[in-house]
Design a protein around this motif. Structure first.
Motif, PDB file in Angstrom:
ATOM      1  N   UNK A  57     -32.882  -9.034 -44.737  1.00  0.00           N
ATOM      2  CA  UNK A  57     -33.201  -9.877 -45.888  1.00  0.00           C
ATOM      3  C   UNK A  57     -33.965  -9.124 -46.973  1.00  0.00           C
ATOM      4  N   UNK A  58     -34.405  -7.884 -46.656  1.00  0.00           N
ATOM      5  CA  UNK A  58     -35.116  -7.067 -47.636  1.00  0.00           C
ATOM      6  C   UNK A  58     -35.050  -5.604 -47.192  1.00  0.00           C
ATOM      7  N   UNK A  59     -33.855  -5.020 -47.207  1.00  0.00           N
ATOM      8  CA  UNK A  59     -33.654  -3.693 -46.610  1.00  0.00           C
ATOM      9  C   UNK A  59     -34.487  -2.586 -47.231  1.00  0.00           C
ATOM     10  N   UNK A  60     -34.790  -2.704 -48.517  1.00  0.00           N
ATOM     11  CA  UNK A  60     -35.564  -1.654 -49.189  1.00  0.00           C
ATOM     12  C   UNK A  60     -37.049  -1.996 -49.294  1.00  0.00           C
ATOM     13  N   UNK A  61     -37.467  -3.081 -48.650  1.00  0.00           N
ATOM     14  CA  UNK A  61     -38.872  -3.507 -48.675  1.00  0.00           C
ATOM     15  C   UNK A  61     -39.406  -3.666 -50.102  1.00  0.00           C
ATOM     16  N   UNK A  62     -38.629  -4.373 -50.904  1.00  0.00           N
ATOM     17  CA  UNK A  62     -38.995  -4.552 -52.310  1.00  0.00           C
ATOM     18  C   UNK A  62     -39.559  -5.936 -52.623  1.00  0.00           C
TER      19      UNK A  62
ATOM     20  N   UNK B   9     -37.237 -16.036 -42.836  1.00  0.00           N
ATOM     21  CA  UNK B   9     -36.453 -14.903 -43.306  1.00  0.00           C
ATOM     22  C   UNK B   9     -35.163 -15.270 -44.029  1.00  0.00           C
ATOM     23  N   UNK B  10     -34.330 -16.140 -43.426  1.00  0.00           N
ATOM     24  CA  UNK B  10     -33.028 -16.406 -44.043  1.00  0.00           C
ATOM     25  C   UNK B  10     -33.168 -17.103 -45.389  1.00  0.00           C
ATOM     26  N   UNK B  11     -34.220 -17.921 -45.527  1.00  0.00           N
ATOM     27  CA  UNK B  11     -34.423 -18.609 -46.806  1.00  0.00           C
ATOM     28  C   UNK B  11     -34.883 -17.628 -47.882  1.00  0.00           C
ATOM     29  N   UNK B  12     -35.663 -16.633 -47.484  1.00  0.00           N
ATOM     30  CA  UNK B  12     -36.104 -15.623 -48.439  1.00  0.00           C
ATOM     31  C   UNK B  12     -34.908 -14.801 -48.919  1.00  0.00           C
ATOM     32  N   UNK B  13     -33.965 -14.585 -48.021  1.00  0.00           N
ATOM     33  CA  UNK B  13     -32.763 -13.845 -48.393  1.00  0.00           C
ATOM     34  C   UNK B  13     -31.925 -14.630 -49.400  1.00  0.00           C
ATOM     35  N   UNK B  14     -31.868 -15.946 -49.225  1.00  0.00           N
ATOM     36  CA  UNK B  14     -31.147 -16.788 -50.180  1.00  0.00           C
ATOM     37  C   UNK B  14     -31.774 -16.654 -51.571  1.00  0.00           C
TER      38      UNK B  14
ATOM     39  N   UNK C 279     -30.074 -14.845 -54.990  1.00  0.00           N
ATOM     40  CA  UNK C 279     -29.884 -15.643 -56.205  1.00  0.00           C
ATOM     41  C   UNK C 279     -30.718 -15.131 -57.377  1.00  0.00           C
ATOM     42  N   UNK C 280     -31.406 -14.015 -57.188  1.00  0.00           N
ATOM     43  CA  UNK C 280     -32.196 -13.420 -58.267  1.00  0.00           C
ATOM     44  C   UNK C 280     -33.430 -14.221 -58.626  1.00  0.00           C
ATOM     45  N   UNK C 281     -33.970 -14.967 -57.668  1.00  0.00           N
ATOM     46  CA  UNK C 281     -35.111 -15.840 -57.934  1.00  0.00           C
ATOM     47  C   UNK C 281     -36.448 -15.228 -57.539  1.00  0.00           C
ATOM     48  N   UNK C 282     -36.428 -13.940 -57.164  1.00  0.00           N
ATOM     49  CA  UNK C 282     -37.658 -13.269 -56.765  1.00  0.00           C
ATOM     50  C   UNK C 282     -37.942 -12.085 -57.674  1.00  0.00           C
ATOM     51  N   UNK C 283     -39.215 -11.738 -57.778  1.00  0.00           N
ATOM     52  CA  UNK C 283     -39.565 -10.511 -58.485  1.00  0.00           C
ATOM     53  C   UNK C 283     -39.986  -9.450 -57.473  1.00  0.00           C
TER      54      UNK C 283
END
Length: 343
Positions: free
Chosen positions: A116-121, A81-86, A90-94
């Protein structure tokens, strides 16, 4: 004759185009074996999409690869989880295309809408776990109810613990009524002072090492990650599992799609496949982690469903605490942990 010859030449020129048509693939970066081979094989047979697995050594190495290359070499990353939040920050996910999921509704809401993904996006949860205490009541002369009991002098040289600086420092902070992610220098100094005496009670560190110590009787108490507590339960159903009264630590591993993914459509197909209830049930049981798919319950074995480590009450999970990225403060935790182990 010229027309026939021209037609034959055209056909011959077309053959390479069909022969070398681009293969459908999905590239995954994660720990080796984190999805079992049969699941991946069945997916490939059903969809014609080949899974290319890139094993990662550690979360730090994964973050380095993705931040340096933008994630263009991968279509899915499965990590903590914490790594996904990083990566998200950093804008590295779509963002996920929810219109491509038929099975998203199978997920248990308990494991959604996290910090780490409050809006489930961005994240599809895969499995979850809570490090818990397990002990042999025949050998421990008192009832263990929380982390604080691990310091009890009656447990000298009797406790097997996981090897993780943030978690062990974190539970020490929990015994002080503090957050596992506290960074105040004064509080951390107090935490170090509190942590040090625990060392005399530690029999062994590590995951498999602790599992072995508890199952063989070398240690009477274990504080371990979910899979290892579960394995002990399978061998010793009479052992007691403790939901520590100070509050739980918590972790969710999930999938994300890098911003530069070349095969995002194929990634969505695999994610939807993994959210099928029978597939999700198999994955949870294969990995020995809590199942995050509500619809999968009908496919889980009774042994799995009845294990207390897999059935942490939802009300406890609501208040459970994630290990968060604390930036440069991480170094202080590592320094404290090194001093603790080098006594």
């Amino acid at each position: 004759m010229k027309k026939i010859l021209a037609l034959v030449l055209c056909l011959l020129m077309a053959i390479p185009a069909f022969s070398f048509a681009e293969e459908k693939v999905v590239n995954i970066l994660s720990w080796e074996g984190y999805i079992d081979a049969d699941t991946l094989y069945n997916f490939e047979q059903e969809t014609g999409i080949k899974v290319i697995w890139s094993p990662m050594d550690s979360i730090d190495s994964m973050l380095l690869k993705v931040t340096q290359g933008g994630g263009a070499d991968y279509d899915l990353i499965l990590s903590s989880d914490y790594s996904l939040n990083i990566l998200r920050e950093q804008g590295l996910l779509q963002k996920l295309d929810m219109s491509k999921f038929a099975n998203y509704g199978n997920l248990n809401p308990t494991f959604l809408s996290q910090s780490y993904d409050p809006a489930n996006e961005y994240v599809i949860p895969y499995v979850a776990g809570c490090p818990l205490i397990i002990y042999d009541p025949a050998r421990v002369p008192f009832e263990i109810t929380g982390y604080e009991d691990l310091w009890n002098e009656q447990l000298t040289d009797s406790v097997a613990v996981l090897e993780n600086a943030r978690v062990l420092c974190g539970i020490t902070l929990k015994t002080m009524g503090q957050s596992m992610n506290e960074t105040d220098p004064e509080v951390l100094a107090q935490m170090q002072e509190k942590l040090m005496p625990l060392y005399k009670n530690i029999r062994t560190f590590g995951d498999m090492e602790s599992y072995t110590a508890v199952t063989t009787g070398e240690a009477s108490v274990g504080f371990m990650f979910t899979p290892f507590v579960y394995m002990v339960q399978l061998e010793h159903p009479d052992f007691k599992v403790v939901y520590p009264k100070e509050g739980l630590g918590y972790g969710i591993d999930g999938f994300v799609i890098p911003a530069g993914a070349k095969n995002a459509d194929n990634a969505h197909v695999l994610l939807d496949y993994l959210m099928r209830p029978e597939v999700a049930a198999n994955n949870a049981e294969m990995q020995y982690y809590m199942c995050v798919n509500e619809a999968a319950e009908a496919y889980l074995s009774d042994t799995f469903k009845n294990a207390s480590v897999m059935n942490v009450p939802d009300e406890l999970l609501v208040d459970a605490e994630f290990i968060l990225d604390i930036g440069a403060h991480e170094t202080k935790f590592q320094e404290i942990y090194t001093a603790f182990k080098n006594q």
